[in-house]
Design a protein around this motif. Sequence first.
Motif, PDB file in Angstrom:
ATOM      1  N   UNK A  85     -18.596   5.297 -15.960  1.00  0.00           N
ATOM      2  CA  UNK A  85     -17.568   6.135 -16.557  1.00  0.00           C
ATOM      3  C   UNK A  85     -16.967   6.975 -15.443  1.00  0.00           C
ATOM      4  N   UNK A  86     -16.009   6.382 -14.722  1.00  0.00           N
ATOM      5  CA  UNK A  86     -15.432   7.079 -13.574  1.00  0.00           C
ATOM      6  C   UNK A  86     -13.922   6.876 -13.541  1.00  0.00           C
ATOM      7  N   UNK A  87     -13.259   7.830 -12.945  1.00  0.00           N
ATOM      8  CA  UNK A  87     -11.813   7.715 -12.798  1.00  0.00           C
ATOM      9  C   UNK A  87     -11.507   6.750 -11.658  1.00  0.00           C
ATOM     10  N   UNK A  88     -10.250   6.418 -11.528  1.00  0.00           N
ATOM     11  CA  UNK A  88      -9.802   5.545 -10.433  1.00  0.00           C
ATOM     12  C   UNK A  88     -10.184   6.161  -9.090  1.00  0.00           C
ATOM     13  N   UNK A  89      -9.992   7.463  -8.946  1.00  0.00           N
ATOM     14  CA  UNK A  89     -10.323   8.139  -7.687  1.00  0.00           C
ATOM     15  C   UNK A  89     -11.828   8.209  -7.448  1.00  0.00           C
ATOM     16  N   UNK A 128      -7.474   4.786  -3.088  1.00  0.00           N
ATOM     17  CA  UNK A 128      -7.576   3.448  -3.690  1.00  0.00           C
ATOM     18  C   UNK A 128      -6.915   2.369  -2.848  1.00  0.00           C
ATOM     19  N   UNK A 129      -5.753   2.662  -2.275  1.00  0.00           N
ATOM     20  CA  UNK A 129      -5.075   1.687  -1.422  1.00  0.00           C
ATOM     21  C   UNK A 129      -5.865   1.458  -0.142  1.00  0.00           C
ATOM     22  N   UNK A 130      -6.400   2.536   0.421  1.00  0.00           N
ATOM     23  CA  UNK A 130      -7.224   2.439   1.629  1.00  0.00           C
ATOM     24  C   UNK A 130      -8.433   1.545   1.387  1.00  0.00           C
ATOM     25  N   UNK A 144      -3.682  12.322   1.827  1.00  0.00           N
ATOM     26  CA  UNK A 144      -2.420  11.850   1.237  1.00  0.00           C
ATOM     27  C   UNK A 144      -2.626  11.162  -0.110  1.00  0.00           C
ATOM     28  N   UNK A 145      -3.821  11.282  -0.642  1.00  0.00           N
ATOM     29  CA  UNK A 145      -4.140  10.726  -1.967  1.00  0.00           C
ATOM     30  C   UNK A 145      -3.899   9.217  -2.030  1.00  0.00           C
TER      31      UNK A 145
END
Length: 176
Positions: free
Chosen positions: A20-24, A103-105, A99-100
Amino acid sequence: MEPEEPLPAAERDDLVDGRDETRNERADRNWEELLQELRVMQTGTQILTGFLLAVAFTPRFEDMDEFQRDVYVVLVALAAVATILALAPVGMHRALFGRRRKPELVRVAARIVKIDLVAIAALTIGVTTLIIDFTVNRDAGLIALVASLAGVLLLWLVLPRLVRREAERGGADGRA
């Protein structure tokens, strides 16, 4: 303190795995796992690179035939590529820090790690082949090449697929 309200489903990550976790949160966890993999890869690559660089300064280096020297040069180049690939995610993290873009990194770094594994596999197989070729003979070197290639394929490709297939069939009962 009031309990936090649950996030809307659109803001939650894939819950199929029971987390149960957010994308971040998932990106943070995956980044930590990637860093652990990179630490292991960098150590192995550094040891192989150090070995290769030291070889050139030994008296027996002159005893290498043309084929062995060619293989040696290719392996040094491959070691440099593997090192650069292993460091690329760290450099990307520095460039993207704050730079938030975690996920892409993580997505790009995971691809780089896969490519680096191929480079490290080739480097390991090549170093093994070169050492056996030089210390024993060419035929033994070719046997070492085939054996180490088979080992990499079995342990890095076949075994994970077998484990995944067993887990997908319900063979994993959760016990370690």
